[in-house]
Design a protein around this motif. Sequence first.
Motif, mmCIF file in Angstrom:
data_model
loop_
_atom_site.group_PDB
_atom_site.id
_atom_site.type_symbol
_atom_site.label_atom_id
_atom_site.label_comp_id
_atom_site.label_asym_id
_atom_site.label_seq_id
_atom_site.Cartn_x
_atom_site.Cartn_y
_atom_site.Cartn_z
ATOM 1 N N ILE A 265 0.815 -1.217 0.000
ATOM 2 C CA ILE A 265 0.000 0.000 0.000
ATOM 3 C C ILE A 265 0.853 1.274 0.000
ATOM 4 C CG2 ILE A 265 -1.620 1.365 1.394
ATOM 5 C CD1 ILE A 265 -3.038 -1.235 2.091
ATOM 6 N N PRO A 266 1.887 1.405 0.858
ATOM 7 C CA PRO A 266 2.735 2.612 0.775
ATOM 8 C C PRO A 266 3.413 2.778 -0.575
ATOM 9 C CG PRO A 266 3.085 1.494 2.862
ATOM 10 C CD PRO A 266 2.254 0.574 2.026
ATOM 11 N N ILE A 267 3.827 1.667 -1.194
ATOM 12 C CA ILE A 267 4.463 1.748 -2.511
ATOM 13 C C ILE A 267 3.487 2.284 -3.545
ATOM 14 C CG2 ILE A 267 5.469 0.384 -4.385
ATOM 15 C CD1 ILE A 267 6.580 -1.506 -2.245
ATOM 16 N N LEU A 268 2.246 1.784 -3.511
ATOM 17 C CA LEU A 268 1.238 2.231 -4.463
ATOM 18 C C LEU A 268 0.879 3.703 -4.255
ATOM 19 C CD1 LEU A 268 -1.152 -0.876 -4.525
ATOM 20 C CD2 LEU A 268 0.568 -0.223 -6.221
ATOM 21 N N ALA B 59 3.754 5.821 -5.569
ATOM 22 C CA ALA B 59 3.739 5.833 -7.035
ATOM 23 C C ALA B 59 2.630 6.752 -7.556
ATOM 24 C CB ALA B 59 3.552 4.420 -7.574
ATOM 25 N N PHE B 60 1.473 6.709 -6.915
ATOM 26 C CA PHE B 60 0.361 7.557 -7.336
ATOM 27 C C PHE B 60 0.712 9.031 -7.187
ATOM 28 C CE2 PHE B 60 -3.539 9.916 -6.148
ATOM 29 C CZ PHE B 60 -4.214 9.805 -7.360
ATOM 30 N N VAL B 61 1.294 9.387 -6.035
ATOM 31 C CA VAL B 61 1.665 10.788 -5.801
ATOM 32 C C VAL B 61 2.720 11.241 -6.811
ATOM 33 C CG1 VAL B 61 2.758 12.383 -4.167
ATOM 34 C CG2 VAL B 61 1.068 10.730 -3.351
ATOM 35 N N GLN B 62 3.686 10.382 -7.099
ATOM 36 C CA GLN B 62 4.779 10.750 -8.001
ATOM 37 C C GLN B 62 4.312 10.892 -9.446
ATOM 38 O OE1 GLN B 62 7.497 11.999 -6.995
ATOM 39 N NE2 GLN B 62 9.035 10.477 -6.555
ATOM 40 N N PHE B 63 3.454 9.999 -9.891
ATOM 41 C CA PHE B 63 3.149 9.939 -11.329
ATOM 42 C C PHE B 63 1.822 10.602 -11.720
ATOM 43 C CE2 PHE B 63 6.012 6.275 -10.666
ATOM 44 C CZ PHE B 63 7.041 6.694 -11.503
ATOM 45 N N PHE B 64 0.985 10.963 -10.750
ATOM 46 C CA PHE B 64 -0.276 11.621 -11.073
ATOM 47 C C PHE B 64 -0.082 12.919 -11.863
ATOM 48 C CE2 PHE B 64 -3.938 14.375 -9.954
ATOM 49 C CZ PHE B 64 -4.932 13.617 -10.555
ATOM 50 N N PRO B 65 0.923 13.739 -11.528
ATOM 51 C CA PRO B 65 1.142 14.952 -12.333
ATOM 52 C C PRO B 65 1.376 14.666 -13.816
ATOM 53 C CG PRO B 65 2.306 15.147 -10.265
ATOM 54 C CD PRO B 65 1.793 13.736 -10.337
ATOM 55 N N THR C 111 2.458 25.917 -8.908
ATOM 56 C CA THR C 111 1.765 25.945 -7.612
ATOM 57 C C THR C 111 1.007 24.644 -7.368
ATOM 58 O OG1 THR C 111 1.509 28.346 -7.756
ATOM 59 C CG2 THR C 111 0.071 27.168 -6.212
ATOM 60 N N PHE C 112 0.299 24.164 -8.391
ATOM 61 C CA PHE C 112 -0.430 22.903 -8.260
ATOM 62 C C PHE C 112 0.529 21.767 -7.907
ATOM 63 C CE2 PHE C 112 -1.579 18.835 -10.153
ATOM 64 C CZ PHE C 112 -2.846 18.615 -9.645
ATOM 65 N N THR C 113 1.667 21.714 -8.602
ATOM 66 C CA THR C 113 2.643 20.651 -8.361
ATOM 67 C C THR C 113 3.174 20.692 -6.939
ATOM 68 O OG1 THR C 113 3.311 20.722 -10.689
ATOM 69 C CG2 THR C 113 4.811 19.631 -9.148
ATOM 70 N N GLY C 114 3.514 21.882 -6.462
ATOM 71 C CA GLY C 114 4.046 22.013 -5.108
ATOM 72 C C GLY C 114 3.044 21.592 -4.048
ATOM 73 N N ILE C 115 1.807 22.056 -4.184
ATOM 74 C CA ILE C 115 0.767 21.704 -3.208
ATOM 75 C C ILE C 115 0.435 20.215 -3.292
ATOM 76 C CG2 ILE C 115 -1.645 22.069 -2.567
ATOM 77 C CD1 ILE C 115 -1.318 24.974 -3.465
ATOM 78 N N TRP C 116 0.388 19.677 -4.513
ATOM 79 C CA TRP C 116 0.085 18.258 -4.696
ATOM 80 C C TRP C 116 1.086 17.380 -3.955
ATOM 81 C CZ3 TRP C 116 -3.282 14.667 -5.845
ATOM 82 C CH2 TRP C 116 -2.826 13.382 -6.138
ATOM 83 N N PHE C 117 2.381 17.659 -4.130
ATOM 84 C CA PHE C 117 3.390 16.832 -3.479
ATOM 85 C C PHE C 117 3.361 17.004 -1.962
ATOM 86 C CE2 PHE C 117 5.622 16.723 -7.701
ATOM 87 C CZ PHE C 117 5.575 15.348 -7.832
ATOM 88 N N ALA C 118 3.153 18.213 -1.486
ATOM 89 C CA ALA C 118 3.107 18.442 -0.038
ATOM 90 C C ALA C 118 1.963 17.670 0.605
ATOM 91 C CB ALA C 118 2.980 19.939 0.251
ATOM 92 N N VAL C 119 0.778 17.779 0.025
ATOM 93 C CA VAL C 119 -0.397 17.084 0.576
ATOM 94 C C VAL C 119 -0.279 15.577 0.347
ATOM 95 C CG1 VAL C 119 -2.899 16.797 0.404
ATOM 96 C CG2 VAL C 119 -1.885 19.088 0.287
ATOM 97 N N GLY C 120 0.112 15.182 -0.863
ATOM 98 C CA GLY C 120 0.204 13.760 -1.197
ATOM 99 C C GLY C 120 1.193 13.006 -0.325
ATOM 100 N N GLY D 275 9.848 14.388 1.667
ATOM 101 C CA GLY D 275 10.545 13.504 0.734
ATOM 102 C C GLY D 275 11.456 12.514 1.433
ATOM 103 N N PRO D 276 12.361 12.985 2.312
ATOM 104 C CA PRO D 276 13.224 12.045 3.041
ATOM 105 C C PRO D 276 12.463 11.017 3.864
ATOM 106 C CG PRO D 276 14.139 14.236 3.168
ATOM 107 C CD PRO D 276 12.798 14.378 2.494
ATOM 108 N N ILE D 277 11.390 11.440 4.539
ATOM 109 C CA ILE D 277 10.613 10.481 5.331
ATOM 110 C C ILE D 277 10.041 9.397 4.429
ATOM 111 C CG2 ILE D 277 8.559 10.150 6.761
ATOM 112 C CD1 ILE D 277 8.998 12.962 7.867
ATOM 113 N N MET D 278 9.407 9.816 3.333
ATOM 114 C CA MET D 278 8.761 8.867 2.431
ATOM 115 C C MET D 278 9.772 7.949 1.773
ATOM 116 S SD MET D 278 5.672 8.146 1.569
ATOM 117 C CE MET D 278 6.118 6.410 1.697
#
Length: 231
Positions: free
Chosen positions: A26-29, A32-38, A52-61, A148-151
């Motif tokens: 589940i964490p891998i999926l 992957a979703f957060v990384q490749f959705f953009p 702006t969308f990209t920055g907010i997307w990664f922060a929330v995702g 990023g480092p945590i994930m």
Amino acid sequence: MATLNSNQSINTRFSMAPNIRIRHIIPILLYAFVQFFPFVIKELRPEWLTTTFTGIWFAVGFTVTIVVSIFLLRPDLKLYKQQGIQSNLNDTVKWIGLGILMQYGLVIVANLIETAISGDLVGSQNTEQIADIVRLVPVMTLSVVLLGPIMEEILFRHILFGNLSARFGFWIAFAVSSLLFALIHGDNKILVYVAMSFAFTVAYAKTRRLIVPIAIHAFNNALVMVVLFLM
């Protein structure tokens, strides 16, 4: 309870709590979703894909993915404590410091090797791209320095290295997880990422505390951001 220590060899194989597959997949999926959705958005609705969308997307995702991952991985982390192979506070702090020194020493060597091979000192494409985004969207700093480092440490050190180590031992697990860690960054500095990964992996293998490679990784990213903004 067993005495906590970090004296085990890096070759001491990891063990995982039962029923690992779903909890680790589940964490891998999610990652992957957060990384490749953009990239999907770029194809379907390119006008939405602003900086702006990209920055907010990664922060929330990444925040959501980290919370879910930590909840799912609690049985593994508790197991290390029960086995008495987690480091105590002093050893944890010690290995954060040693890991930082090891990482920078290895990165210097890796850069020297890459320079000798290419004949020129080549900058990191990934780092330069991230710096450009951070300048435009400051919220991305949170993703770069902390989320990023945590994930990445959850995925590459705990899930990937940990599972491979349980089956094949340290060196094969390190080789596979580090190469994937380097490739996922899509950069031209593969040897440097492998060198960094070695420091993260050794520190985690010695302490069995995920906070250790996370702290080393986060320190590196924070220092890189400071240097880039001062230049």
